[in-house]
Structure formats: C-alpha cells, structure tokens
Write a protein that holds these residues in place. Structure first.
Motif, PDB file in Angstrom:
ATOM      1  N   UNK A 193     -16.437  -2.039  -9.852  1.00 20.09           N
ATOM      2  CA  UNK A 193     -16.712  -2.704  -8.567  1.00 20.09           C
ATOM      3  C   UNK A 193     -16.466  -1.744  -7.405  1.00 20.09           C
ATOM      4  N   UNK A 200     -10.698   1.081   4.743  1.00 17.99           N
ATOM      5  CA  UNK A 200     -11.665   0.524   3.795  1.00 17.99           C
ATOM      6  C   UNK A 200     -11.070   0.558   2.378  1.00 17.99           C
ATOM      7  N   UNK A 226      -7.859   0.699   1.691  1.00 19.64           N
ATOM      8  CA  UNK A 226      -6.725  -0.224   1.676  1.00 19.64           C
ATOM      9  C   UNK A 226      -7.214  -1.636   1.351  1.00 19.64           C
ATOM     10  N   UNK A 227      -8.269  -2.041   2.075  1.00 17.54           N
ATOM     11  CA  UNK A 227      -8.748  -3.404   1.871  1.00 17.54           C
ATOM     12  C   UNK A 227      -9.321  -3.573   0.467  1.00 17.54           C
ATOM     13  N   UNK A 228     -10.076  -2.559   0.027  1.00 18.77           N
ATOM     14  CA  UNK A 228     -10.645  -2.622  -1.327  1.00 18.77           C
ATOM     15  C   UNK A 228      -9.523  -2.755  -2.360  1.00 18.77           C
ATOM     16  N   UNK A 229      -8.441  -2.033  -2.127  1.00 16.45           N
ATOM     17  CA  UNK A 229      -7.319  -2.090  -3.055  1.00 16.45           C
ATOM     18  C   UNK A 229      -6.682  -3.487  -3.046  1.00 16.45           C
ATOM     19  N   UNK A 230      -6.572  -4.044  -1.837  1.00 16.20           N
ATOM     20  CA  UNK A 230      -5.952  -5.372  -1.753  1.00 16.20           C
ATOM     21  C   UNK A 230      -6.834  -6.446  -2.382  1.00 16.20           C
ATOM     22  N   UNK A 231      -8.115  -6.159  -2.547  1.00 19.67           N
ATOM     23  CA  UNK A 231      -9.008  -7.126  -3.210  1.00 19.67           C
ATOM     24  C   UNK A 231      -8.923  -7.001  -4.732  1.00 19.67           C
ATOM     25  N   UNK A 232      -8.157  -6.013  -5.193  1.00 20.67           N
ATOM     26  CA  UNK A 232      -8.003  -5.743  -6.632  1.00 20.67           C
ATOM     27  C   UNK A 232      -9.341  -5.513  -7.319  1.00 20.67           C
ATOM     28  N   UNK A 233     -10.213  -4.734  -6.676  1.00 20.01           N
ATOM     29  CA  UNK A 233     -11.498  -4.420  -7.307  1.00 20.01           C
ATOM     30  C   UNK A 233     -11.249  -3.514  -8.504  1.00 20.01           C
ATOM     31  N   UNK A 243     -21.426   3.644   0.502  1.00 21.40           N
ATOM     32  CA  UNK A 243     -20.914   4.498   1.579  1.00 21.40           C
ATOM     33  C   UNK A 243     -21.584   5.872   1.587  1.00 21.40           C
ATOM     34  N   UNK A 290       0.826  -1.212   0.000  1.00 21.02           N
ATOM     35  CA  UNK A 290       0.000   0.000   0.000  1.00 21.02           C
ATOM     36  C   UNK A 290       0.860   1.262   0.000  1.00 21.02           C
ATOM     37  N   UNK A 317      -0.121  -3.919  -4.632  1.00 15.34           N
ATOM     38  CA  UNK A 317      -0.858  -4.720  -3.659  1.00 15.34           C
ATOM     39  C   UNK A 317      -0.852  -6.185  -4.122  1.00 15.34           C
ATOM     40  N   UNK A 331     -21.716  -1.670   5.196  1.00 20.01           N
ATOM     41  CA  UNK A 331     -22.923  -1.835   4.378  1.00 20.01           C
ATOM     42  C   UNK A 331     -23.085  -3.271   3.889  1.00 20.01           C
ATOM     43  N   UNK A 372     -14.946   8.119   4.528  1.00 16.01           N
ATOM     44  CA  UNK A 372     -14.714   6.665   4.449  1.00 16.01           C
ATOM     45  C   UNK A 372     -13.317   6.390   5.022  1.00 16.01           C
ATOM     46  N   UNK A 414     -19.479  -1.352  -5.109  1.00 20.54           N
ATOM     47  CA  UNK A 414     -19.397  -2.068  -3.834  1.00 20.54           C
ATOM     48  C   UNK A 414     -18.933  -1.179  -2.674  1.00 20.54           C
ATOM     49  N   UNK A 415     -18.178  -0.138  -2.972  1.00 24.86           N
ATOM     50  CA  UNK A 415     -17.604   0.663  -1.875  1.00 24.86           C
ATOM     51  C   UNK A 415     -18.175   2.083  -1.840  1.00 24.86           C
TER      52      UNK A 415
END
Lengths: 241, 237
Positions: free
Chosen positions: B152, B139, B141-148, B161, A51, A69, A85, B135, B156-157
């Motif tokens: 998406x 949130x 960081x995690x979204x980035x690590x999911x490679x959305x 929000x 990150x 990442x 959500x 936000x 999704x985010x």
C-alpha cells in the motif's frame, strides 16, 4: 488517558531536547503547549504520536505502553501533510481502506465527518484546488474518520491568515463539543494557546516549566473580547519570558 | 487547434528549406505520399523491429530504475553505495558503448535493448531518487500512522509521488533513445529503421527522408502516449 513518566529524548547524544517530562491527561482534556522555537514542543507531539521513541521514560495511553504508531492517534501538521495526488475523499478513505472497511460504511462515515466540518462539497476536489483553511479541515477529517481519541496539532494555524485562523480555532472548539477526544495543540501564538486549552503548558529548554489552569475561559467563543482573556494572555507571556 | 498550428509551422519551414535545397531535401507532400506507398512492403518490418527494441528498453529501464531509485531515496545507506556507481557510469557517452556492446552480446536485439536500457535507466534512477527525497516527512508520518503495509505504501504514496517526474524524464529520454537507436542500427549487422535510413542515403533520397519521417512519427506517438498517461494518472497536477 495519556501518561508521560520521566520522558527524555535527544536527537543527538548529550543534546537533550526533552527533559524529565511528567504529565497526566484525562480522556477528553484539551491542552495547549506553548514555547519558543526549539524548546521541544513538536518533539513532544512526535513522541506522543509514536513517531519517535523516547531515550528514557515511558508514555502510556489508556494504560498501554506506547511502543509504535497508534492508529487512534491523529496528528495534524502545520501544512496539513495531505496527499496531493488524492482527492479530499481519497485522503479520508485511505486509512479506512487499509482497515478493510466496507465501502458503504466508509462512504457514510466520510460524508458524516465532512459534513460536520462543512467541507462535504469539496469531496471530489484535489488538494491543490482548496484553500489553506480547507486543507486543515481535511487533515482533521481524515483523522476523525478513523475514530481517533487523541488529536495532536502541530502549529495548525501558523500558515493561515488572520480571519481563516479565527474560523479554524472556532471550528476546533466545535469539534471538541462533537467528538469526545483528548487534544493537544502546540502553538507559538499566545492567544491561540489561551483560546484552545483548558490547561496551558509553558515549555522551556525541553522542560514543562509551568502549567496554567484555564478552565474558566475555555470553550467560550466570546472570550476573546473579554478582559479576563487578555489578562490570561499577559500571564502566559510573563511565564514565557 | 494549437497542435495543428504547430504542424503547419513545421511544414512551412520544411517547404522553405526544400525550396532552397530541392536537390537534397524532398518536399513534405512527396515524403508523405511515399510513406503511404512504401510502408506495407518496406517500412513495416523495420518499424516493428525498432519499436519493439525501443519499448523493451524503455519498459525494462523504468521497472529497474523505479526500484533502485526508490531504495536510494528511502535509505541513505543504499544511496551511499549506489550513488558512485550511477554518477560514474551515467556521464559516459552512450555512443561510445555501441562497439563494446557489439562485442559482449551475440544477439543484436539484446545489444540494442541494453543500449537503450543504459541510456534511460540512469535518468530514471536519479529522478525517482530525488522525487522520493522531496516527499515531505509529514506525508510519511501520516502514512505510518495509517499502518499501511509495504504494498500500500508503494501503491498509494511512493508511486503517485514520483509519477509526474518520472514521466517528464521519460519524455527527455525518448529523444536520446531514438537518436542512439539510429546509431546502433547502423552498426554491426544493420537492421531496423536506422539501417533503412542509412542504406538509402546514397541510393534513394526520398526513401531516406521517408524513414526519417517515420522515426519522427514514432517519437511523436510515444510522446503523445506519455501525455495520455499523464492526463490519466496525474489528474492532480
């Protein structure tokens, strides 16, 4: 598995946060990083998660240079960083959906992990309806369903009460037994660092000041009651001062 | 049950005021009976006209406002450019713009729609921008690590929000929009419910109040609509 070569990082010019860090970690090694506030512990995790990008030096994971990442690296934050959500299931399924996992396989995987973490009954609950300890379990579950091989914990139990904290630490030990992964726990709690790390790394001013071996005590759930455990805590405290 | 109690309170107050000012203000039952009598012939057309204006303006402003607000919330550079524009236009009294828009637009429909758009779009932009900024970074960081992917990420985010705040802003904006819609419908070539109410001020007091009753009904139904959307889309609140 993880190799950091002469790693340097700064948020602002001439104000280094991470300085000349060299470290090598094995595939299923569990380490704790401890240090005072602002010593760069969280920054190390963000660098390992991809990150943040190092100013100089490099990170290799499985002999591959970390440039962005990495999908198999899961990070668990102090407040979980969950998506409020979404339900527990929704939080766990998002990553799998993004990888186009078939629904049946996805459900099976999520059920299995939630069952292992004893939160299967919360599957349909929204995040606001679950406790702090359960939130941390969900945060772990959503990374485990993605077959993570590296777990990074940023002060995971800092917001938990004493009993929930103990349960959470025991849960981490059982996850270590069930899942072969490399884990790094960043904490400011000396007892937690000793309980959860095969090695304890003491950080000071962006440098890894000391690496304390803790293999003898690691993994023993009754260790907390032993004299050796407290002697180790005193040793870590001394190194921190 | 609580909603019925709310209506009962409104009607009690209305009856009380009508009793005192019975020359000027008709009783609620007279207005309701008159509403059903004149709706098909006199009220249907202006209602449809006002409603289509209101909905077109609201939908356009939400679509535009969400996009601008999100860009502002995500990029400090975009924020720095658009912030002065938003902050300088937003405080202008919208009623002052009616005459300007009459001059600019040949079509009355687009003049009124633009007016509603201007009223709603700025609060939407500001709300969405602020909601994106709140936000937590974890949130993202995690979204980035999911490679959305981008789609998406929005679906999704970002969209979930901002949704609760967006719906709250719409609730507030609907009231202002209806008030300004009334004002704009009484200017230029008058039409719609606003014109209907205005043209009956002297001629027919009962019809005027029936028009006001209808306008309030439209507002109420729009609020109910937003409540339904909130229950459906924001179950997590």
């Amino acid at each position: 598995m993880i190799k950091m070569n002469n790693l340097n990082f700064s948020y602002e010019e001439n104000k280094p946060v991470i300085r000349h860090i060299n470290l090598e970690l094995d595939k299923d090694e569990k380490i704790s990083i401890i240090g005072r506030s602002g010593c760069g512990k969280t920054t190390i995790l963000l660098l390992l998660a991809g990150l943040l990008k190092p100013v100089s030096g490099e990170i290799l994971i499985n002999n591959q240079l970390l440039l962005d990442v990495r999908r198999q690296t899961g990070m668990i934050f102090q407040n979980g960083g969950l998506f409020p959500w979404k339900t527990v299931y929704g939080n766990c399924s998002l990553g799998l959906k993004a990888r186009h996992t078939p629904k049946k396989e996805m459900d099976h995987k999520i059920d299995q992990v939630l069952d292992n973490l004893e939160i299967k009954h919360l599957k349909a609950q929204y995040i606001k309806n679950i406790s702090g300890g359960q939130k941390q379990r969900v945060a772990i579950a959503r990374t485990l369903v993605l077959d993570s091989d590296v777990l990074l914990f940023d002060e995971p139990s800092a917001s938990l009460d004493a009993f929930t904290k103990e349960n959470f630490q025991d849960l981490l030990l059982s996850i270590y037994e069930k899942y072969p992964l490399c884990s790094i726990v960043v904490t400011h709690d000396i007892e937690e660092a000793v309980y959860l790390g095969q090695k304890i790394i003491v950080m000071k001013d962006g440098k890894m000041d000391e690496i304390i071996d803790n293999k003898k005590l690691f993994g023993d759930k009754s260790a907390k009651k032993s004299i050796a455990f407290y002697e180790k805590c005193i040793e870590v405290r001394k190194r921190l001062e | 049950m609580k909603k019925i109690l709310g209506f009962i309170i409104i009607f009690i107050i209305w009856y009380f005021i009508s009793f005192i000012y019975h020359q000027q203000i008709p009783y609620p039952h007279d207005v309701i009976i008159n509403f059903f009598n004149i709706f098909p012939e006199q009220l249907l057309e202006p209602t449809l006209e006002s409603l289509s204006l209101l909905l077109t303006g609201l939908i356009l402003s939400v679509l535009v406002g969400i996009h601008i607000g999100m860009y502002m919330g995500l990029s400090s550079r975009v924020n720095q450019i658009i912030d002065p524009i938003v902050y300088s236009i937003y405080p202008i009294p919208k009623s002052a713009l009616v005459q300007v828009l009459i001059v600019i637009f040949a079509s009355m429909f687009w003049m009124k729609t633009t007016l509603i758009f201007i009223i709603v779009v700025f609060p939407v932009i500001i709300t969405v921008k602020d909601a994106v900024k709140t936000i937590p970074k974890e949130v993202f960081y995690h979204a980035k690590s999911l490679s959305l992917n981008k789609k998406e990420m929005y679906k999704e985010i970002l969209f979930p929000a901002i949704l609760p705040n967006l719906l709250s802003t719409l609730r507030i904006s609907i009231g202002t929009s209806i008030a300004v819609l009334y004002l704009s419908e009484t200017r230029g070539i008058g039409s719609g419910l606003g014109y209907y109410i205005d043209s009956h001020v002297v001629v027919n007091n009962l019809n005027m109040f029936t028009g006001i009753f209808e306008l309030s009904l439209i507002g109420y139904l729009l609020f109910i609509g937003i409540d339904i959307l909130e229950k459906r889309w924001c179950k997590w609140i």
